[in-house]
Scaffold this motif. Structure first.
Motif, PDB file in Angstrom:
ATOM      1  N   ALA A  91     -12.973  26.779 -16.098  1.00 35.85           N
ATOM      2  CA  ALA A  91     -11.988  26.442 -17.125  1.00 35.85           C
ATOM      3  C   ALA A  91     -10.661  26.017 -16.494  1.00 35.85           C
ATOM      4  O   ALA A  91     -10.030  25.046 -16.951  1.00 35.85           O
ATOM      5  CB  ALA A  91     -11.775  27.616 -18.068  1.00 35.85           C
ATOM      6  N   ALA A  92     -10.236  26.713 -15.444  1.00 38.88           N
ATOM      7  CA  ALA A  92      -8.994  26.340 -14.758  1.00 38.88           C
ATOM      8  C   ALA A  92      -9.130  24.959 -14.122  1.00 38.88           C
ATOM      9  O   ALA A  92      -8.197  24.142 -14.175  1.00 38.88           O
ATOM     10  CB  ALA A  92      -8.639  27.382 -13.701  1.00 38.88           C
TER      11      ALA A  92
ATOM     12  N   ALA B 264      -8.933  22.401 -16.841  1.00 40.90           N
ATOM     13  CA  ALA B 264      -7.550  22.263 -17.313  1.00 40.90           C
ATOM     14  C   ALA B 264      -6.730  21.408 -16.347  1.00 40.90           C
ATOM     15  O   ALA B 264      -5.953  20.543 -16.773  1.00 40.90           O
ATOM     16  CB  ALA B 264      -6.914  23.640 -17.483  1.00 40.90           C
ATOM     17  N   TYR B 265      -6.905  21.616 -15.041  1.00 40.54           N
ATOM     18  CA  TYR B 265      -6.180  20.779 -14.080  1.00 40.54           C
ATOM     19  C   TYR B 265      -6.629  19.320 -14.182  1.00 40.54           C
ATOM     20  O   TYR B 265      -5.816  18.400 -14.061  1.00 40.54           O
ATOM     21  CB  TYR B 265      -6.352  21.291 -12.647  1.00 40.54           C
ATOM     22  CG  TYR B 265      -5.659  20.380 -11.663  1.00 40.54           C
ATOM     23  CD1 TYR B 265      -4.261  20.315 -11.624  1.00 40.54           C
ATOM     24  CD2 TYR B 265      -6.386  19.547 -10.831  1.00 40.54           C
ATOM     25  CE1 TYR B 265      -3.611  19.450 -10.756  1.00 40.54           C
ATOM     26  CE2 TYR B 265      -5.743  18.680  -9.961  1.00 40.54           C
ATOM     27  CZ  TYR B 265      -4.355  18.630  -9.928  1.00 40.54           C
ATOM     28  OH  TYR B 265      -3.727  17.763  -9.084  1.00 40.54           O
TER      29      TYR B 265
ATOM     30  N   LEU C 103      -7.487  17.841 -16.851  1.00 39.26           N
ATOM     31  CA  LEU C 103      -6.774  17.279 -18.003  1.00 39.26           C
ATOM     32  C   LEU C 103      -5.369  16.832 -17.604  1.00 39.26           C
ATOM     33  O   LEU C 103      -4.885  15.791 -18.056  1.00 39.26           O
ATOM     34  CB  LEU C 103      -6.693  18.292 -19.145  1.00 39.26           C
ATOM     35  CG  LEU C 103      -7.993  18.567 -19.902  1.00 39.26           C
ATOM     36  CD1 LEU C 103      -7.756  19.610 -20.983  1.00 39.26           C
ATOM     37  CD2 LEU C 103      -8.577  17.292 -20.493  1.00 39.26           C
TER      38      LEU C 103
ATOM     39  N   ALA D 267     -13.104  16.782 -16.002  1.00 38.06           N
ATOM     40  CA  ALA D 267     -12.692  17.750 -17.024  1.00 38.06           C
ATOM     41  C   ALA D 267     -13.885  18.120 -17.904  1.00 38.06           C
ATOM     42  O   ALA D 267     -14.101  19.306 -18.211  1.00 38.06           O
ATOM     43  CB  ALA D 267     -11.560  17.178 -17.878  1.00 38.06           C
TER      44      ALA D 267
ATOM     45  N   PHE E 250     -15.199  22.039 -18.134  1.00 37.02           N
ATOM     46  CA  PHE E 250     -15.289  22.799 -19.386  1.00 37.02           C
ATOM     47  C   PHE E 250     -16.741  23.051 -19.784  1.00 37.02           C
ATOM     48  O   PHE E 250     -17.070  24.120 -20.316  1.00 37.02           O
ATOM     49  CB  PHE E 250     -14.530  22.088 -20.504  1.00 37.02           C
ATOM     50  CG  PHE E 250     -13.042  22.171 -20.344  1.00 37.02           C
ATOM     51  CD1 PHE E 250     -12.401  23.395 -20.203  1.00 37.02           C
ATOM     52  CD2 PHE E 250     -12.270  21.022 -20.312  1.00 37.02           C
ATOM     53  CE1 PHE E 250     -11.027  23.475 -20.043  1.00 37.02           C
ATOM     54  CE2 PHE E 250     -10.888  21.087 -20.161  1.00 37.02           C
ATOM     55  CZ  PHE E 250     -10.272  22.320 -20.021  1.00 37.02           C
TER      56      PHE E 250
END
Length: 196
Positions: free
Chosen positions: A16-17, A20-21, A23, A41, A45
């Motif tokens: 997830a991290a 997020a990066y 994104l 991404a 996810f």
């Protein structure tokens, strides 16, 4: 004392991290960077959702079919994009691995827990090929993160007069962070394939 689901939650957090990066990287002014970050991404996810421990949430069969559909489409897109970019081949391999894992979980009997569907059956050939590919990718990505000095007097081979000059690089455009994200996703993919 740790719960058996703890490694699964660590994998969820890592993926997830990373997603997020990726994104953040999608805001780059460089078109190729944005396109690559979007695919990464989706992968981050998707891996985070797939890694949620089955003891907490056992996905219904239709969820695995949705993974097959989404990552099947991503694999087709990766196949098309691989004509012009060698890096897209890696995205294709990642999407194929996700389709494969989701298909295995779709076909697994309901009484098997996530990660134990193939217990005792040996390693299927496709799992072995994917494990070898991602192990090689992880080693290559890790080696690319090692610092290299190419001569010169300053840190990283810079000339002494250059190290005082600072250039501002946006977080989404930092190549070492992008490579670290790819490395972490490769490690996560290895962990998921090992438990298949």
């Amino acid at each position: 004392m740790y719960e058996p689901a703890s490694p699964g939650w660590l994998l969820v957090a890592l993926c997830a991290a990373t997603g997020a990066y990726c994104l953040v990287r999608m805001r780059s002014p460089v078109e190729e960077q944005r396109r690559t970050a979007g695919a990464e991404a989706l992968m981050g996810f998707g891996m985070a959702a797939m890694a949620v421990p089955a003891a907490v949430v056992a996905p219904p069969r239709w969820a695995w079919l949705a993974y097959v559909t989404v990552f099947g489409a991503a694999a087709l897109r990766g196949l098309w994009a691989a004509r012009t970019s060698a890096h897209q081949l890696h995205h294709l391999m990642g999407a194929v691995a996700m389709v494969y894992m989701a298909a295995v979980m779709t076909a697994a009997p309901a009484h098997h827990e996530h990660g134990h569907a193939g217990a005792g059956a040996g390693v299927p050939a496709l799992t072995g090929v994917l494990l070898l590919y991602f192990a090689g990718y992880v080693l290559r990505s890790g080696a690319r993160l090692l610092p290299v000095t190419v001569g010169g007097g300053g840190p990283g081979g810079a000339e002494p007069g250059e190290w005082g000059a600072r250039t501002t690089v946006r977080w989404g455009d930092r190549p070492e962070l992008s490579e670290a994200c790819r490395l972490s996703m490769g490690i996560a993919m290895l962990a998921m394939l090992v438990t298949l």
